[in-house]
Design a protein around this motif. Structure first.
Motif, PDB file in Angstrom:
ATOM      1  N   PRO A   1       0.684  -1.356  -0.113  1.00 24.21           N
ATOM      2  CA  PRO A   1      -0.069   0.091   0.023  1.00 24.21           C
ATOM      3  C   PRO A   1       0.768   1.273   0.097  1.00 24.21           C
ATOM      4  CG  PRO A   1      -0.056  -0.670   2.080  1.00 24.21           C
ATOM      5  CD  PRO A   1       0.981  -1.555   1.325  1.00 24.21           C
ATOM      6  N   ASN A   2       2.116   1.100  -0.432  1.00 26.78           N
ATOM      7  CA  ASN A   2       2.935   2.255  -0.549  1.00 26.78           C
ATOM      8  C   ASN A   2       2.923   3.214  -1.666  1.00 26.78           C
ATOM      9  OD1 ASN A   2       3.913   1.862   2.285  1.00 26.78           O
ATOM     10  ND2 ASN A   2       5.060   0.287   1.587  1.00 26.78           N
ATOM     11  N   VAL A   3       1.839   3.623  -2.150  1.00 23.80           N
ATOM     12  CA  VAL A   3       1.616   4.043  -3.531  1.00 23.80           C
ATOM     13  C   VAL A   3       1.122   5.474  -3.512  1.00 23.80           C
ATOM     14  CG1 VAL A   3       1.313   1.621  -4.556  1.00 23.80           C
ATOM     15  CG2 VAL A   3      -0.839   3.059  -3.733  1.00 23.80           C
ATOM     16  N   GLY A   4       1.455   6.363  -4.556  1.00 25.88           N
ATOM     17  CA  GLY A   4       1.113   7.644  -4.434  1.00 25.88           C
ATOM     18  C   GLY A   4      -0.302   8.144  -4.420  1.00 25.88           C
TER      19      GLY A   4
ATOM     20  N   HIS B   1     -10.478  -0.182   3.653  1.00 23.75           N
ATOM     21  CA  HIS B   1      -9.728  -1.328   4.301  1.00 23.75           C
ATOM     22  C   HIS B   1      -8.901  -2.054   2.886  1.00 23.75           C
ATOM     23  CE1 HIS B   1      -8.835  -4.532   7.001  1.00 23.75           C
ATOM     24  NE2 HIS B   1      -9.293  -5.545   6.071  1.00 23.75           N
ATOM     25  N   LEU B   2      -7.609  -1.795   3.236  1.00 20.76           N
ATOM     26  CA  LEU B   2      -6.758  -2.354   1.994  1.00 20.76           C
ATOM     27  C   LEU B   2      -6.581  -3.658   1.933  1.00 20.76           C
ATOM     28  CD1 LEU B   2      -4.130   0.775   2.200  1.00 20.76           C
ATOM     29  CD2 LEU B   2      -6.118   0.569   0.982  1.00 20.76           C
ATOM     30  N   ASN B   3      -6.705  -4.315   0.770  1.00 20.25           N
ATOM     31  CA  ASN B   3      -6.407  -5.717   0.704  1.00 20.25           C
ATOM     32  C   ASN B   3      -5.575  -6.162  -0.787  1.00 20.25           C
ATOM     33  OD1 ASN B   3      -7.071  -8.573  -0.417  1.00 20.25           O
ATOM     34  ND2 ASN B   3      -8.699  -8.565   1.635  1.00 20.25           N
ATOM     35  N   GLN B   4      -4.484  -6.573  -0.134  1.00 21.37           N
ATOM     36  CA  GLN B   4      -3.374  -6.800  -1.440  1.00 21.37           C
ATOM     37  C   GLN B   4      -4.029  -7.940  -2.055  1.00 21.37           C
ATOM     38  OE1 GLN B   4      -0.508  -5.601  -2.466  1.00 21.37           O
ATOM     39  NE2 GLN B   4      -0.393  -7.156  -4.011  1.00 21.37           N
ATOM     40  N   THR B   5      -4.513  -8.807  -1.665  1.00 19.35           N
ATOM     41  CA  THR B   5      -4.967 -10.331  -2.352  1.00 19.35           C
ATOM     42  C   THR B   5      -6.026  -9.781  -3.678  1.00 19.35           C
ATOM     43  OG1 THR B   5      -4.646 -11.560  -0.659  1.00 19.35           O
ATOM     44  CG2 THR B   5      -6.192 -12.284  -2.316  1.00 19.35           C
ATOM     45  N   TYR B   6      -6.890  -8.996  -3.550  1.00 16.26           N
ATOM     46  CA  TYR B   6      -7.765  -8.480  -4.280  1.00 16.26           C
ATOM     47  C   TYR B   6      -7.149  -7.550  -5.458  1.00 16.26           C
ATOM     48  CZ  TYR B   6     -11.753 -10.956  -2.232  1.00 16.26           C
ATOM     49  OH  TYR B   6     -12.440 -11.794  -1.659  1.00 16.26           O
ATOM     50  N   LEU B   7      -6.267  -6.693  -4.686  1.00 17.16           N
ATOM     51  CA  LEU B   7      -5.615  -5.816  -5.705  1.00 17.16           C
ATOM     52  C   LEU B   7      -4.852  -6.368  -6.592  1.00 17.16           C
ATOM     53  CD1 LEU B   7      -5.440  -2.640  -6.281  1.00 17.16           C
ATOM     54  CD2 LEU B   7      -3.120  -2.826  -5.062  1.00 17.16           C
TER      55      LEU B   7
ATOM     56  N   ASP C   1     -12.364  -3.861  -4.811  1.00 19.72           N
ATOM     57  CA  ASP C   1     -12.172  -4.583  -3.696  1.00 19.72           C
ATOM     58  C   ASP C   1     -10.918  -4.609  -2.990  1.00 19.72           C
ATOM     59  OD1 ASP C   1     -14.790  -5.602  -4.122  1.00 19.72           O
ATOM     60  OD2 ASP C   1     -14.269  -7.033  -5.335  1.00 19.72           O
ATOM     61  N   GLY C   2      -9.602  -4.139  -3.728  1.00 18.42           N
ATOM     62  CA  GLY C   2      -8.652  -3.974  -3.080  1.00 18.42           C
ATOM     63  C   GLY C   2      -8.388  -2.845  -1.914  1.00 18.42           C
ATOM     64  N   MET C   3      -9.484  -1.928  -2.307  1.00 16.33           N
ATOM     65  CA  MET C   3      -9.481  -0.781  -1.338  1.00 16.33           C
ATOM     66  C   MET C   3     -10.616  -1.120  -0.339  1.00 16.33           C
ATOM     67  SD  MET C   3      -7.149   1.427  -2.381  1.00 16.33           S
ATOM     68  CE  MET C   3      -7.514   3.110  -2.265  1.00 16.33           C
TER      69      MET C   3
ATOM     70  N   THR D   1     -17.780  -3.074  -2.452  1.00 19.98           N
ATOM     71  CA  THR D   1     -17.987  -4.473  -1.989  1.00 19.98           C
ATOM     72  C   THR D   1     -18.932  -5.434  -2.723  1.00 19.98           C
ATOM     73  OG1 THR D   1     -19.598  -3.639  -0.432  1.00 19.98           O
ATOM     74  CG2 THR D   1     -17.485  -3.542   0.560  1.00 19.98           C
ATOM     75  N   SER D   2     -19.103  -5.269  -3.885  1.00 19.02           N
ATOM     76  CA  SER D   2     -20.268  -5.634  -4.604  1.00 19.02           C
ATOM     77  C   SER D   2     -19.489  -7.191  -4.892  1.00 19.02           C
ATOM     78  CB  SER D   2     -20.221  -5.415  -6.109  1.00 19.02           C
ATOM     79  OG  SER D   2     -18.747  -5.070  -6.809  1.00 19.02           O
ATOM     80  N   ILE D   3     -18.273  -7.721  -5.224  1.00 22.34           N
ATOM     81  CA  ILE D   3     -17.963  -9.089  -5.219  1.00 22.34           C
ATOM     82  C   ILE D   3     -18.170  -9.643  -4.104  1.00 22.34           C
ATOM     83  CG2 ILE D   3     -16.024 -10.501  -5.999  1.00 22.34           C
ATOM     84  CD1 ILE D   3     -15.678  -8.981  -8.382  1.00 22.34           C
ATOM     85  N   LEU D   4     -17.374  -9.137  -3.098  1.00 21.74           N
ATOM     86  CA  LEU D   4     -17.422  -9.500  -1.752  1.00 21.74           C
ATOM     87  C   LEU D   4     -18.867  -9.841  -1.151  1.00 21.74           C
ATOM     88  CD1 LEU D   4     -14.694  -6.833  -0.231  1.00 21.74           C
ATOM     89  CD2 LEU D   4     -14.311  -9.170  -1.166  1.00 21.74           C
TER      90      LEU D   4
END
Length: 133
Positions: A29-32, A77-83, A117-119, A125-128
């Motif tokens: 999550p260290n992105v601009g 709620h950041l989620n690397q798996t979905y991103l 979903d990554g954010m 949250t549609s797919i989730l």
């Protein structure tokens, strides 16, 4: 509409924000785009994952995704798996699909939805929800 609101209601004068997700998957999550000064702010905090830094810090929203009315905070709620579904390999998987309708579904389900979903939180949250997650 988003660009109009940024310019008219918040006085934003820069280019319309665009996020090339595939460029940031490895350093998330260290992105601009998550920078509190030059981006949209970072991860949410606390039990409700309310965004507490950046231009949308402590923003109160009034209409929920289910169209009900009530006050709640903008959450993230950041989620690397979905991103990771928005990675170059995920995009290339869709490029390889030869049938238009199948390729369209691939893009919608993977690279496009990866940002939402990554954010998580207030932007998707549609797919989730449909997967019971």
């Amino acid at each position: 509409m988003h660009e109009h609101v940024l310019r008219e209601e918040y006085g934003y004068e820069g280019a319309h924000p665009y996020w090339p997700i595939a460029d940031d998957v490895e350093d998330f999550p260290n992105v601009g785009i998550l920078d509190p000064e030059f981006g949209f702010g970072g991860n949410g905090t606390g039990v409700t994952n309310c965004v507490t830094d950046g231009p949308f810090a402590d923003l109160t929203l009034h209409m929920k995704e289910d169209r009900s009315i009530g006050e709640y905070c903008l959450s993230r709620h950041l989620n690397q798996t979905y991103l990771a579904l928005g990675s170059i390999s995920g995009i290339n998987t869709c490029f390889a699909v030869q049938i238009y309708s199948s390729a369209w579904q691939c893009y919608g389900a993977n690279p496009h939805q990866a940002g939402h979903d990554g954010m998580r939180g207030g932007i998707g949250t549609s797919i989730l929800a449909t997967q019971g997650m």
